[in-house]
Structure formats: structure tokens, C-alpha cells
Design an enzyme around this catalytic site. Sequence first.
Site, mmCIF file in Angstrom:
data_model
loop_
_atom_site.group_PDB
_atom_site.id
_atom_site.type_symbol
_atom_site.label_atom_id
_atom_site.label_comp_id
_atom_site.label_asym_id
_atom_site.label_seq_id
_atom_site.Cartn_x
_atom_site.Cartn_y
_atom_site.Cartn_z
ATOM 1 N N ASP A 155 51.333 7.555 74.982
ATOM 2 C CA ASP A 155 50.919 8.111 76.275
ATOM 3 C C ASP A 155 49.513 7.629 76.646
ATOM 4 O O ASP A 155 48.603 8.437 76.853
ATOM 5 C CB ASP A 155 50.961 9.643 76.220
ATOM 6 C CG ASP A 155 50.791 10.276 77.601
ATOM 7 O OD1 ASP A 155 50.905 9.558 78.623
ATOM 8 O OD2 ASP A 155 50.527 11.495 77.657
HETATM 9 N N1 LIG Z 1 38.695 15.499 70.694
HETATM 10 C C1 LIG Z 1 38.402 15.414 71.990
HETATM 11 N N2 LIG Z 1 37.238 14.876 72.388
HETATM 12 C C2 LIG Z 1 36.909 14.809 73.710
HETATM 13 N N3 LIG Z 1 37.696 15.261 74.708
HETATM 14 C C3 LIG Z 1 38.873 15.815 74.374
HETATM 15 C C4 LIG Z 1 39.300 15.903 73.011
HETATM 16 N N4 LIG Z 1 40.511 16.493 72.987
HETATM 17 C C5 LIG Z 1 40.831 16.735 74.263
HETATM 18 N N5 LIG Z 1 39.853 16.343 75.101
HETATM 19 C C6 LIG Z 1 39.833 16.490 76.571
HETATM 20 O O1 LIG Z 1 40.854 17.388 76.949
HETATM 21 C C7 LIG Z 1 41.861 16.713 77.731
HETATM 22 C C8 LIG Z 1 43.239 17.220 77.330
HETATM 23 O O2 LIG Z 1 43.494 16.939 75.945
HETATM 24 P P1 LIG Z 1 44.829 16.234 75.489
HETATM 25 O O3 LIG Z 1 44.987 14.988 76.260
HETATM 26 O O4 LIG Z 1 44.823 16.150 74.009
HETATM 27 O O5 LIG Z 1 45.922 17.308 75.881
HETATM 28 P P2 LIG Z 1 46.935 17.440 77.128
HETATM 29 O O6 LIG Z 1 46.932 16.208 77.942
HETATM 30 O O7 LIG Z 1 46.622 18.727 77.763
HETATM 31 O O8 LIG Z 1 48.235 17.591 76.342
HETATM 32 P P3 LIG Z 1 49.736 17.253 76.689
HETATM 33 O O9 LIG Z 1 49.753 15.935 77.425
HETATM 34 O O10 LIG Z 1 50.317 17.189 75.315
HETATM 35 O O11 LIG Z 1 50.225 18.394 77.507
HETATM 36 C C9 LIG Z 1 41.652 15.228 77.443
HETATM 37 O O12 LIG Z 1 42.115 14.420 78.510
HETATM 38 C C10 LIG Z 1 40.129 15.171 77.276
HETATM 39 O O13 LIG Z 1 39.481 15.166 78.527
#
Ligand SMILES: Nc1ncnc2c1ncn2[C@@H]1O[C@H](COP(=O)(O)OP(=O)(O)OP(=O)(O)O)[C@@H](O)[C@H]1O
Length: 230
Positions: A155
Site C-alpha cells: 500500500d
Molecule cells: N510510526 C509512525 N511515525 C510517524 N507517523 C506515523 C507513524 N505511524 C503512523 N503515522 C501517521 O499516522 C497515519 C496513519 O497511520 P497508518 O498509515 O499506519 O494507518 P492507517 O492508514 O490509518 O491504517 P489503515 O490503512 O490500515 O486503515 C500515517 O499516514 C502517518 O501520518
Amino acid sequence: MPESTGKSGARVWRGRGVHRKQDAPERLAADAARLAWLGEQGLPCPEVVSLTHDTLTTTTVPGRPATELDPAVRPRALASLAEVLRALHALPTAGCPFDASLGTTVAAARSRAVHGLVDLEDLDDERRGWSARRLLAELDATLPAREDLVVCHGDPGLPNVLFSADGEVTGLLDVGGLGVADRCRDLAIAHRSTRDRLGTAAAQELLERCGASDRDRDLLPFYRLLDEFF
Ligand SMILES: Nc1ncnc2c1ncn2[C@@H]1O[C@H](COP(=O)(O)OP(=O)(O)OP(=O)(O)O)[C@@H](O)[C@H]1O
Ligand SMILES: [Mg+2]
């Protein structure tokens, strides 16, 4: 308030030097196992701090998504993203314990369609209004005969990649779908996300820097279709 709520319902919270993600236990476990593996391969990503049944805590990766960078830095950011994707795609597939090839993902897509789990409100413009049955029929009709298997992120849309102010990738995020799959799986997502957020020219530039062949370009629509199921 969570910092972000993903389309799967995952909620992400920012703490001191860490990010916490709340999601279904099996999704968090998948994310954690892949982050640990990816870090071992020397690719930039958060470190796993802890995993409980409902919370994954990782180190915060410094940086911003490409859309928030100084536009003058964007070409370097796209080049850096292409370098990181090429490095990921060059890893030996035999060393990767996660399978995301068509046998697995098409079966999962079929199961999600049959169980009503496909978000039909969130389809790409070219498929707006389609039923799950029609999506499945199109998937079956356009299934590629062979796969060019590499280790894929799964992704690599622009919100899932962070960059330093000078445009170097600081980390790949959201790796729960990482696994061995056709490289077009990543190219399709990265290309579509770049096109939608930074424009067609930037998306073409990314494809070229990734070394996409004519065959790869022909397969992008199939892998965009496959992504509709998840
Ligand atoms: N370890 C990290 N360091 C910095 N920013 C982070 C981190 N984890 C998450 N983020 C921020 O939070 C946002 C969302 O996290 P992530 O992409 O892991 O989950 P998601 O897109 O909500 O999940 P999913 O697509 O599984 O529903 C990221 O785009 C980023 O901006
Ligand atoms: Mg994400």
C-alpha cells in the site's frame, strides 16, 4: 483525538516519540511482524516498541508526506521513493515469509466480496456504481496469466511514506499488506496516489524512475481493480 482514522477503521495516536495504532488484533500482528522483518532488511520504517491485543506502539518516523513538502523538493522525493521501492523489490523473495501473490489475494478479494466487506462507496471513478459481483467478474476476466514476483509493500500510497525536508524517504508506514506479489501491485498504488495528489506528470515520473516496463504499465488497471476489494 486520534491523529488519523484509516479507511479500515484503524485509529492512530501520537505520543512522545511513539505512534500507537488501535485495530483488530490480527491486523496489528500482521503489521508488527512485517515492520520487524522490513527493518531487518535495512529498509527505513518504524521500530516496533510493543504489541498488545489492541495496540501496536512504534517509534515515530520523522518527516512529512510528499504532499506537505516544498514543491521544489518534490522531484527529489519522487526519486527517493522510487529508489526505496526498487530496493524493496530487489530483495530475494525466498527470504520473505509473507505471501501476497494472486492465489492469496484473489481468494481474499472473493471472500470479502461474498461477505459484503467491499466498500462500494469508495470505488475509483471508472467503477463508480459497480456491484461486488461485477467487480469480481471483471477481476476473473482480467486475471494476469503470470506474476513477476518481488517483495511488495502492498500500500505505498503517498500518505504511507514520510520524507525529510530535503526529500529523502525517512520511513515506509502501514506495512500490513507487505508480501511477495507482482511488482505492479505496488506500482499501481504508488502511481494512482501520486497522480491523484501531485498530478499526472509526477505519476509518470515515478513510474519511469521505478523502471516500469510496457508490461508493467499494461497491468496497472488490473492491480487498481484488485485494490478495490480491500
Ligand atoms: N510510526 C509512525 N511515525 C510517524 N507517523 C506515523 C507513524 N505511524 C503512523 N503515522 C501517521 O499516522 C497515519 C496513519 O497511520 P497508518 O498509515 O499506519 O494507518 P492507517 O492508514 O490509518 O491504517 P489503515 O490503512 O490500515 O486503515 C500515517 O499516514 C502517518 O501520518
Ligand atoms: Mg496509512
